[in-house]
Design a protein around this motif. Sequence first.
Motif: not given
Length: 219
Positions: A70, A73, A99, A102-103, A141, A144, A148, A192
Amino acid sequence: MKRNRVKPSTNKKTNSSIKPNALFPKNPTLAIYLNQFIVWDTSLCIHINRYSTNHMIAAFFKGISRLGDGWFWYVMLFTALVAHGTSAILPLVVTMLLSATGLAVYKILKLKTVRPRPYQVHQVIVLGERPLDVFSFPSGHTLQAVLFTATLGSYYPELLPIMLPFAILVALSRIVLGLHYPTDVLVGAGIGYVLSLWMTSLHQLIAQNLLFLSVLVFY
């Protein structure tokens, strides 16, 4: 994490977390193709993970993976805010909402698929970094990183030369470190990217609501 929670398998070509017969009980042809795909997935995972035996390579990708937790980003978000001021607030809100979505997707899929991580199943896999959770599918990972990169990169293309190479390294690091299969990474990247496609609609929705609220406050 203690590696004895899941009994490792000496079989290097079979992923015990996927059962072709359960997926295609009436279609043996599809089961055969799925088995072949699993063999490819596992073999490629083992091959890429061998690079982690080199101390410098392992240390490099461990650092990349930790930044991909994280921190990298957050720096990109802060950079956009400093460079563009208040005009960056809405793009950053859109990025953070995507985000968070997505989590949520990542958490649900992990609990539904419960695929063990490669190092838990195959003794030849070298674990190069502590996992953040138990299961392997998909790669959060990578999800994200792609999200991003695609979202912020659409708003601010000048950040792409930094974000794109890093996103690729994050995806590769998850395999090198023995934490994910290639399919985990590919699916994570796909999720993503698909979520990033909602950027324009979400941006317009938030902008319209803000305009409506501002009109109400003004009157």
